[in-house]
Write a protein that holds these residues in place. Structure first.
Motif, PDB file in Angstrom:
ATOM      1  N   LEU A  76       0.666  -0.737   0.106  1.00 18.58           N
ATOM      2  CA  LEU A  76      -0.174   0.063   0.198  1.00 18.58           C
ATOM      3  C   LEU A  76       1.317   1.306   0.080  1.00 18.58           C
ATOM      4  CD1 LEU A  76      -3.160   0.906   2.505  1.00 18.58           C
ATOM      5  CD2 LEU A  76      -1.414   2.913   1.867  1.00 18.58           C
ATOM      6  N   LEU A  77       1.995   1.410   1.033  1.00 17.45           N
ATOM      7  CA  LEU A  77       2.765   2.438   1.188  1.00 17.45           C
ATOM      8  C   LEU A  77       3.402   2.531  -0.510  1.00 17.45           C
ATOM      9  CD1 LEU A  77       4.108   2.054   4.742  1.00 17.45           C
ATOM     10  CD2 LEU A  77       2.668   4.148   3.699  1.00 17.45           C
ATOM     11  N   ALA A  78       4.462   1.662  -1.684  1.00 18.36           N
ATOM     12  CA  ALA A  78       5.040   1.640  -2.617  1.00 18.36           C
ATOM     13  C   ALA A  78       3.322   2.125  -3.235  1.00 18.36           C
ATOM     14  CB  ALA A  78       4.770   0.429  -2.567  1.00 18.36           C
ATOM     15  N   HIS A  79       2.634   2.660  -4.033  1.00 19.15           N
ATOM     16  CA  HIS A  79       1.879   2.135  -4.200  1.00 19.15           C
ATOM     17  C   HIS A  79       1.055   4.072  -3.736  1.00 19.15           C
ATOM     18  CE1 HIS A  79      -1.949   4.027  -6.177  1.00 19.15           C
ATOM     19  NE2 HIS A  79      -2.707   4.046  -5.406  1.00 19.15           N
ATOM     20  N   LEU A  80       1.688   4.487  -2.777  1.00 22.95           N
ATOM     21  CA  LEU A  80       0.996   5.581  -3.066  1.00 22.95           C
ATOM     22  C   LEU A  80       2.196   6.936  -2.936  1.00 22.95           C
ATOM     23  CD1 LEU A  80      -0.528   5.678   1.140  1.00 22.95           C
ATOM     24  CD2 LEU A  80      -1.824   6.205  -1.216  1.00 22.95           C
ATOM     25  N   ASP A  81       3.859   6.278  -3.068  1.00 23.35           N
ATOM     26  CA  ASP A  81       4.816   6.741  -3.505  1.00 23.35           C
ATOM     27  C   ASP A  81       4.529   6.493  -4.856  1.00 23.35           C
ATOM     28  OD1 ASP A  81       7.505   8.094  -3.381  1.00 23.35           O
ATOM     29  OD2 ASP A  81       8.044   5.743  -3.769  1.00 23.35           O
ATOM     30  N   ASN A  82       3.778   5.577  -5.573  1.00 19.81           N
ATOM     31  CA  ASN A  82       3.935   5.316  -6.739  1.00 19.81           C
ATOM     32  C   ASN A  82       3.003   6.471  -7.611  1.00 19.81           C
ATOM     33  OD1 ASN A  82       4.184   4.191  -9.746  1.00 19.81           O
ATOM     34  ND2 ASN A  82       2.257   3.483  -9.740  1.00 19.81           N
ATOM     35  N   VAL A  83       1.555   6.616  -7.239  1.00 16.27           N
ATOM     36  CA  VAL A  83       0.660   7.994  -7.353  1.00 16.27           C
ATOM     37  C   VAL A  83       1.207   9.148  -6.821  1.00 16.27           C
ATOM     38  CG1 VAL A  83      -0.747   5.782  -8.844  1.00 16.27           C
ATOM     39  CG2 VAL A  83      -0.958   6.959  -6.293  1.00 16.27           C
ATOM     40  N   SER A  84       1.813   9.378  -6.100  1.00 15.74           N
ATOM     41  CA  SER A  84       2.147  10.632  -5.374  1.00 15.74           C
ATOM     42  C   SER A  84       1.629  11.699  -6.193  1.00 15.74           C
ATOM     43  CB  SER A  84       3.015  10.835  -4.476  1.00 15.74           C
ATOM     44  OG  SER A  84       4.543  10.832  -4.993  1.00 15.74           O
ATOM     45  N   ALA A  85       2.313  12.168  -7.804  1.00 19.56           N
ATOM     46  CA  ALA A  85       2.346  13.469  -7.771  1.00 19.56           C
ATOM     47  C   ALA A  85       0.842  13.149  -8.665  1.00 19.56           C
ATOM     48  CB  ALA A  85       3.810  13.107  -9.578  1.00 19.56           C
ATOM     49  N   MET A  86       0.623  12.490  -9.239  1.00 18.64           N
ATOM     50  CA  MET A  86      -0.906  11.990  -9.828  1.00 18.64           C
ATOM     51  C   MET A  86      -2.097  12.206  -8.243  1.00 18.64           C
ATOM     52  SD  MET A  86      -0.545   9.298 -12.535  1.00 18.64           S
ATOM     53  CE  MET A  86      -2.548   8.853 -13.356  1.00 18.64           C
ATOM     54  N   LEU A  87      -1.976  11.623  -7.357  1.00 16.29           N
ATOM     55  CA  LEU A  87      -2.886  11.797  -6.837  1.00 16.29           C
ATOM     56  C   LEU A  87      -2.478  13.512  -6.608  1.00 16.29           C
ATOM     57  CD1 LEU A  87      -4.443  11.380  -4.440  1.00 16.29           C
ATOM     58  CD2 LEU A  87      -2.494  10.540  -3.168  1.00 16.29           C
ATOM     59  N   ALA A  88      -1.814  13.983  -6.304  1.00 12.26           N
ATOM     60  CA  ALA A  88      -1.571  16.275  -5.915  1.00 12.26           C
ATOM     61  C   ALA A  88      -2.374  16.378  -6.907  1.00 12.26           C
ATOM     62  CB  ALA A  88       0.028  16.273  -6.184  1.00 12.26           C
ATOM     63  N   GLN A  89      -2.161  16.112  -8.336  1.00 11.94           N
ATOM     64  CA  GLN A  89      -2.901  16.586  -9.018  1.00 11.94           C
ATOM     65  C   GLN A  89      -4.401  16.060  -8.945  1.00 11.94           C
ATOM     66  OE1 GLN A  89      -2.032  14.834 -13.148  1.00 11.94           O
ATOM     67  NE2 GLN A  89      -3.622  16.259 -14.014  1.00 11.94           N
ATOM     68  N   ALA A  90      -4.539  15.211  -8.149  1.00 15.31           N
ATOM     69  CA  ALA A  90      -6.049  15.089  -8.544  1.00 15.31           C
ATOM     70  C   ALA A  90      -6.829  15.562  -7.211  1.00 15.31           C
ATOM     71  CB  ALA A  90      -6.729  13.549  -8.188  1.00 15.31           C
ATOM     72  N   LEU A  91      -5.743  15.913  -7.213  1.00 16.40           N
ATOM     73  CA  LEU A  91      -6.348  16.704  -5.164  1.00 16.40           C
ATOM     74  C   LEU A  91      -6.824  18.472  -5.434  1.00 16.40           C
ATOM     75  CD1 LEU A  91      -4.035  15.174  -2.384  1.00 16.40           C
ATOM     76  CD2 LEU A  91      -6.899  14.936  -2.971  1.00 16.40           C
ATOM     77  N   SER A  92      -5.900  19.275  -6.872  1.00 15.33           N
ATOM     78  CA  SER A  92      -5.858  20.368  -7.396  1.00 15.33           C
ATOM     79  C   SER A  92      -7.538  19.993  -6.958  1.00 15.33           C
ATOM     80  CB  SER A  92      -4.750  20.620  -7.763  1.00 15.33           C
ATOM     81  OG  SER A  92      -5.031  19.562  -9.126  1.00 15.33           O
ATOM     82  N   MET A  93      -8.257  19.422  -7.968  1.00 18.38           N
ATOM     83  CA  MET A  93      -9.704  19.258  -8.033  1.00 18.38           C
ATOM     84  C   MET A  93     -10.500  18.375  -7.127  1.00 18.38           C
ATOM     85  SD  MET A  93      -9.072  17.201 -12.537  1.00 18.38           S
ATOM     86  CE  MET A  93      -7.340  17.150 -12.388  1.00 18.38           C
ATOM     87  N   ALA A  94     -10.605  18.101  -6.444  1.00 14.94           N
ATOM     88  CA  ALA A  94     -10.864  17.801  -5.425  1.00 14.94           C
ATOM     89  C   ALA A  94     -10.847  17.481  -4.514  1.00 14.94           C
ATOM     90  CB  ALA A  94     -11.690  15.805  -5.939  1.00 14.94           C
ATOM     91  N   GLU A  95     -11.589  17.360  -3.247  1.00 18.00           N
ATOM     92  CA  GLU A  95     -11.556  17.216  -2.229  1.00 18.00           C
ATOM     93  C   GLU A  95     -11.267  16.000  -1.091  1.00 18.00           C
ATOM     94  OE1 GLU A  95     -13.491  18.824   2.274  1.00 18.00           O
ATOM     95  OE2 GLU A  95     -14.257  19.295   0.336  1.00 18.00           O
TER      96      GLU A  95
END
Length: 136
Positions: A85-104
């Motif tokens: 799970l932690l490896a996944h969060l590291d893998n998608v961290s940049a994309m997650l930041a992008q998503a969080l700029s559009m969603a809460e």
């Protein structure tokens, strides 16, 4: 009256539930819920396939997909253990930041065995998740 035995997957799933459930249920799942403004939804939907594609090569990922209900997006995801799970969060961290700029991120849950949850409590503390310990 005798009923016929189920065929196909149902027949096989009976075997899985009775013999391997404890092993199959030892995974860790993350349950994030995002609220998306209507004007941002088309943009968020456009990047969801990129998340899924990026996750395909994660060896510890069991499943990963999105569901949508009106202005809410939910990610259905599970991993073989806390490290995956932690490896996944590291893998998608940049994309997650992008998503969080559009969603809460309005709610996040982590489900799994106590030993695996213990490994996640410190690294995920900033997200303030609800912790759901597997009852055995």
């Amino acid at each position: 009256m005798l009923l016929a035995k189920p065929s196909g997957l149902a027949l096989h799933s009976e075997k899985v539930y009775h013999q391997g459930m404890s092993q199959l249920s030892r995974f860790v799942s993350l349950h994030p819920y995002f609220k998306v403004p209507s004007d941002k939804m088309p943009y968020l939907k456009a990047i969801l396939p990129e998340f899924a594609a990026k996750t395909l090569n994660e060896t510890g990922n069991l499943f990963y997909e999105f569901t949508i209900n009106d202005d809410e997006v939910f990610c259905r995801e599970a991993y073989v253990n806390a490290e995956a799970l932690l490896a996944h969060l590291d893998n998608v961290s940049a994309m997650l930041a992008q998503a969080l700029s559009m969603a809460e991120l309005v709610r996040i849950e982590v489900h799994g065995p106590a030993a695996e949850l213990a490994k996640l409590k410190e690294p995920l503390a900033h997200l303030k998740p609800a912790w759901f310990e597997l009852h055995s």
